[in-house]
Scaffold this active site. Structure first.
Site, PDB file in Angstrom:
ATOM      1  N   SER A   1       0.794  -1.234   0.000  1.00  0.00           N
ATOM      2  CA  SER A   1       0.000   0.000   0.000  1.00  0.00           C
ATOM      3  C   SER A   1       0.825   1.281   0.000  1.00  0.00           C
ATOM      4  O   SER A   1       0.289   2.357  -0.259  1.00  0.00           O
ATOM      5  CB  SER A   1      -0.924   0.024   1.211  1.00  0.00           C
ATOM      6  OG  SER A   1      -1.955  -0.909   1.034  1.00  0.00           O
ATOM      7  N   TYR A  27      -1.888  -1.650 -10.909  1.00  0.00           N
ATOM      8  CA  TYR A  27      -1.996  -1.592  -9.446  1.00  0.00           C
ATOM      9  C   TYR A  27      -1.229  -2.739  -8.784  1.00  0.00           C
ATOM     10  O   TYR A  27      -0.457  -2.528  -7.843  1.00  0.00           O
ATOM     11  CB  TYR A  27      -3.482  -1.607  -9.048  1.00  0.00           C
ATOM     12  CG  TYR A  27      -3.716  -1.706  -7.574  1.00  0.00           C
ATOM     13  CD1 TYR A  27      -3.553  -0.592  -6.730  1.00  0.00           C
ATOM     14  CD2 TYR A  27      -4.120  -2.905  -6.981  1.00  0.00           C
ATOM     15  CE1 TYR A  27      -3.765  -0.681  -5.373  1.00  0.00           C
ATOM     16  CE2 TYR A  27      -4.345  -2.997  -5.617  1.00  0.00           C
ATOM     17  CZ  TYR A  27      -4.160  -1.892  -4.814  1.00  0.00           C
ATOM     18  OH  TYR A  27      -4.371  -1.983  -3.466  1.00  0.00           O
ATOM     19  N   VAL A  56       1.060  -3.790   4.058  1.00  0.00           N
ATOM     20  CA  VAL A  56       0.919  -5.037   4.816  1.00  0.00           C
ATOM     21  C   VAL A  56       2.182  -5.889   4.850  1.00  0.00           C
ATOM     22  O   VAL A  56       2.265  -6.851   5.599  1.00  0.00           O
ATOM     23  CB  VAL A  56      -0.252  -5.915   4.314  1.00  0.00           C
ATOM     24  CG1 VAL A  56      -1.579  -5.306   4.668  1.00  0.00           C
ATOM     25  CG2 VAL A  56      -0.125  -6.181   2.837  1.00  0.00           C
ATOM     26  N   LYS A  92       0.633   3.415  -2.972  1.00  0.00           N
ATOM     27  CA  LYS A  92      -0.502   4.322  -3.183  1.00  0.00           C
ATOM     28  C   LYS A  92      -0.061   5.784  -3.137  1.00  0.00           C
ATOM     29  O   LYS A  92      -0.639   6.648  -3.806  1.00  0.00           O
ATOM     30  CB  LYS A  92      -1.592   4.073  -2.128  1.00  0.00           C
ATOM     31  CG  LYS A  92      -2.276   2.709  -2.259  1.00  0.00           C
ATOM     32  CD  LYS A  92      -3.245   2.452  -1.101  1.00  0.00           C
ATOM     33  CE  LYS A  92      -4.204   1.311  -1.373  1.00  0.00           C
ATOM     34  NZ  LYS A  92      -3.799   0.010  -0.858  1.00  0.00           N
ATOM     35  N   TYR A  94      -4.446   2.913   7.418  1.00  0.00           N
ATOM     36  CA  TYR A  94      -5.682   2.126   7.452  1.00  0.00           C
ATOM     37  C   TYR A  94      -6.610   2.655   8.560  1.00  0.00           C
ATOM     38  O   TYR A  94      -6.690   3.858   8.771  1.00  0.00           O
ATOM     39  CB  TYR A  94      -5.377   0.632   7.649  1.00  0.00           C
ATOM     40  CG  TYR A  94      -4.388   0.051   6.665  1.00  0.00           C
ATOM     41  CD1 TYR A  94      -4.667   0.047   5.301  1.00  0.00           C
ATOM     42  CD2 TYR A  94      -3.192  -0.486   7.096  1.00  0.00           C
ATOM     43  CE1 TYR A  94      -3.760  -0.505   4.397  1.00  0.00           C
ATOM     44  CE2 TYR A  94      -2.288  -1.043   6.198  1.00  0.00           C
ATOM     45  CZ  TYR A  94      -2.576  -1.047   4.847  1.00  0.00           C
ATOM     46  OH  TYR A  94      -1.689  -1.587   3.964  1.00  0.00           O
TER      47      TYR A  94
END
Lengths: 311, 311, 311, 311
Positions: free
Chosen positions: D66, D194, D264, D69, D246
């Site tokens: 992540s 992605y 993660v 991102k 998160y």
């Protein structure tokens, strides 16, 4: 039925309800459905003991759409038994829009609430047995031909292509179910079968014959073949009664008092157990997705002939 | 019924199902309900033509709890008509827990989905007409006495106090409906009436008599008084069929095939239209809030005597 | 600040942003707020080292509304410590409307997501210590007077009565939290305190002084009294930054780059840590509930004086 | 920094926090991540003026997950501008799990709440410009190499294949966004890009260099090239601050006081604007998906060196 019922009266009912269609609109969610004429309205009644009676636009072809969910549920239950099917899809009415995905995420075990919403029907389609999508589709189509007593039933290819092109929301639902283990096999195949079944072309006469099969405990009227176990028929009729008319299922059950399943093409299949099957077409649908004139016609018909099961 | 049915067989059914109670637990959400004996199980059947038959623990007193929702819906519909009542509460099965508040916020117009969930029943209670809470309660109680043919029915004060003390979630639901205009009158009075109605003490014999009234189109069997219009009976029976057993309504409808309403005290009122009323008590409930042995007994009974309406 | 900043420039900024107010509307959810003049706009800046500067309608009285959530959080954290407060309310920004109740039901442990939404703030109010509602209110009011350096601050009784009369949705939220154990004490008292705190009447000068206290690590500028622990100040400023502007918190944080809290009366309290406190009033609010001209003025001001904390 | 900071102290901090890892577990949602050693913990700090300092397991390779991102948001904003990007993805923190799909259905316009959740990041990936997936990926990878000052950075093919094989939930999210028009182009290509970006392999030294770029207003420290506009840096840092960790974003912001983004795989990229970039790796993650020892180390480090932006 033959005694107290005549085509003249049915014809009058159709004409009285036809103008209600103005309050609805033909479905636009897939391009092919938009070409339907909103003012059409037709009904066929197939009594278990007696001859079919029709009134209005019964010649009209239309695609099964969600009415196919009833058929695939029968086949999947025959193929797999209650335990397996109902480990992948619930039996509870939903109160949610037919294409909801949120509920799949928030509900315990991520099981679609019932087989009458898209997620549930796609899960059910994934359970139908066969060597390939083609063979699975052939199997279900043969079954439909048999219970509709019409060997001429086929898929409408334009509708099918339209479904495939615009089916991204159903793809989302299916991939979500793949991720949670509800769908075990190939996602694209389950979707393909689902789209094909939605695209099968029928008339309201075909619907009435299929409904008569459901009204006759799983035996094609006039034959002695128990094609589907009566326990499956009970289950399917009950689920139609509680969840067959999208978000209008409760109201429809209250008004008509019999199990029915609608499709966005404007078709309605309705079952008066032990008495008759009913098929209706009226392409103008209301905001809930049900044929606006068709539902009112069904309600009038049920009242006129005392079909309400609950009083 | 009298011909083919005997108390001996019913007794046997009760004993067979009694042990299932071990898989459930008595309700704990209000303290007073915890004192019930989980192993009790009783059934009374009131045929429309014939004498009541009982088996098992039919002497047991218990509070109506959610079964009162059926009664208040009949009274509110009689007091206000369909249009007004169904502008404040929906007709659609919910798929939500009985005490859900989220749905009230997210659903269009904030209308409770149906009268069988707490929010819907509180809204319905707020519509019952009368000069005061006392008089409203008296009116409903008199109605219950009449249809249950038992002038001795009263409120259980301990249960009522317990409801009042632990009713904060229902208060939340009621104040939310006040804020959205669903409840127009006094919130505390609507809640008070709702709590009182939940606390009315009955036996399964009383339930069976009330059910017989619903099976008999709104006429107390053996009389000629149409106490409630048959259209209201149709509506109430239909709503029970689609939404009477909490989140297990669909499964229950599929298995039993007849309208039924349960309460967390373990009572079940079930209606076989045109045939009989059934009352069951079994205090051990499952996770969905339904009497675990009672529901199984009802299912066996329905199957044995062919009561399923849908095949 | 004194070096590079002058009242003339601030005055110009106010006038440039005043016309934006036309795109908003004064709040209507409680009747008393509707009387405000939508075209008012005022700002006060209190530098930590220097004299306050004002421009526009700084004489205007208005009620704290949600800005009081910042104050009660400081008091509750001082009274109870982090562990207890954050066992009853979360620290996470919500993405939900300020008055949402659904989230309370669906979220784990039913804990309000943060102290800046109504549910969280009511839970926080229930934690403030005192012998009675009156004494609790007095305590918080004294604290406000001290940090705003204004002994004349009082409650606006008309607003308070308006809050009480129209507070059913907050009552729903509070009773829900009582039912889940988030509120342990008396619900009506917690609500009463909450409504009173929302009704405290201030000017943007008062807001700027309070903001300066938050910018100065919990010490009233010009004194040496650490009224609130710096760890609490960090927490409160952070929560304001992530969740202080309702559903526009993220966008506001991006544009202004400093912690701020708005109220539906059109007030904004903004904190430039180590630099200054800012108070703004502009009664016309946007759909998210924030002063439309006020927020734009704050954004311009932050950009002009390089207050953005993140680059 | 150079004055008061030494590697010895950093080493001690790492060792103190290493044992906390026992309370977490390595991610299992894609098979490739399970092979990580949960006891590893490493940190690299890159001061804007000074030399990098490292402690612990800084040699460890791991995939961005992540954290990518943040990178794709910078590239998409550069490619398209604020208006277009923020018409497809929101700026608001969510309070929802990172892989939620329900919110997409229920939220107005079906816009993903922010670019730090999967739906938002996939929408952002679909906006990156380039002739083909390969060329888009090359472009982003080149950008990463430049800001990390490491020409050796590549994709981890095993992780990429693992992502592709287990990505059904992301596929569901993407097809849903296709159906609502959020994704305009090819769904499979957006997903492919992605998944590739998530699979880029780095060390915590690389993360710290990238973070230093974000701390330095979009200029690679030691150069004069404004690779990314400072307004984009402000936006990206703010979104990281409100939504980077998160469902623990609020708590993390409160404790650390600086923008950070986790993956993660156990990586954390943290930015102290104007001061330094920080990169951390600790594969054991908590239930919210953040490195358990890493987050505690970051919090200790921030406190020790007074990095908290809000007091």
């Amino acid at each position: 039925m033959a005694d107290y019922f005549n085509a003249q009266e049915l014809h009058q009912m159709v004409e009285e309800n036809r103008r209600v269609a103005h309050y609805g609109e033909v479905a636009s969610y897939i391009p092919e459905l938009q070409h339907a004429d909103p003012e059409r309205l037709g009904i066929t009644v197939v009594p278990l003991n007696g001859k079919p009676i029709t009134a209005g636009d019964c010649h009209l072809d239309f695609s099964l759409q969600s009415i196919s969910k009833v058929i695939s549920l029968m086949v999947a239950l025959s193929d797999n038994g209650f335990e397996r099917v109902f480990s992948k899809v619930g039996m509870e009415p939903s109160g949610e829009p037919f294409n909801s995905i949120s509920k799949l995420e928030t509900v315990e075990n991520h099981i679609p609430l019932n087989p009458m919403i898209n997620s549930g029907a796609i899960a059910v389609a994934s359970l139908i047995k066969g060597e390939s999508v083609d063979l699975k589709f052939e199997k279900v189509l043969e079954f439909i031909k048999k219970i509709a007593k019409n060997q001429g039933i086929t898929i409408n290819d334009k509708v099918y292509r339209s479904e495939m092109e615009t089916g991204d929301r159903n793809r989302a639902v299916a991939y979500f179910m793949k991720s949670t283990g509800i769908i075990e096999g190939n996602v694209d195949e389950a979707l393909d079968l689902y789209f094909r079944l939605c695209s099968i072309s029928v008339t309201c006469h075909d619907l009435a014959q299929m409904a008569a099969f459901l009204a006759n405990d799983g035996i094609v009227p006039g034959t002695h073949d128990q094609l589907i176990d009566v326990e499956i028929i009970k289950a399917v009729n009950t689920i139609m009664f509680t969840a067959g008319m999208y978000n209008e299922s409760g109201e429809s059950a209250m008004r008509t008092g019999i199990p029915a399943k609608s499709g966005v093409s404007g078709g309605i299949l309705a079952v008066a157990p032990g008495k008759m099957g009913i098929g209706i077409i009226g392409p103008a649908i209301n905001k809930k997705g049900n044929s606006i004139a068709g539902l009112r016609l069904l309600s009038n018909f049920s009242r006129r002939f005392g079909l309400h099961l609950l009083a």
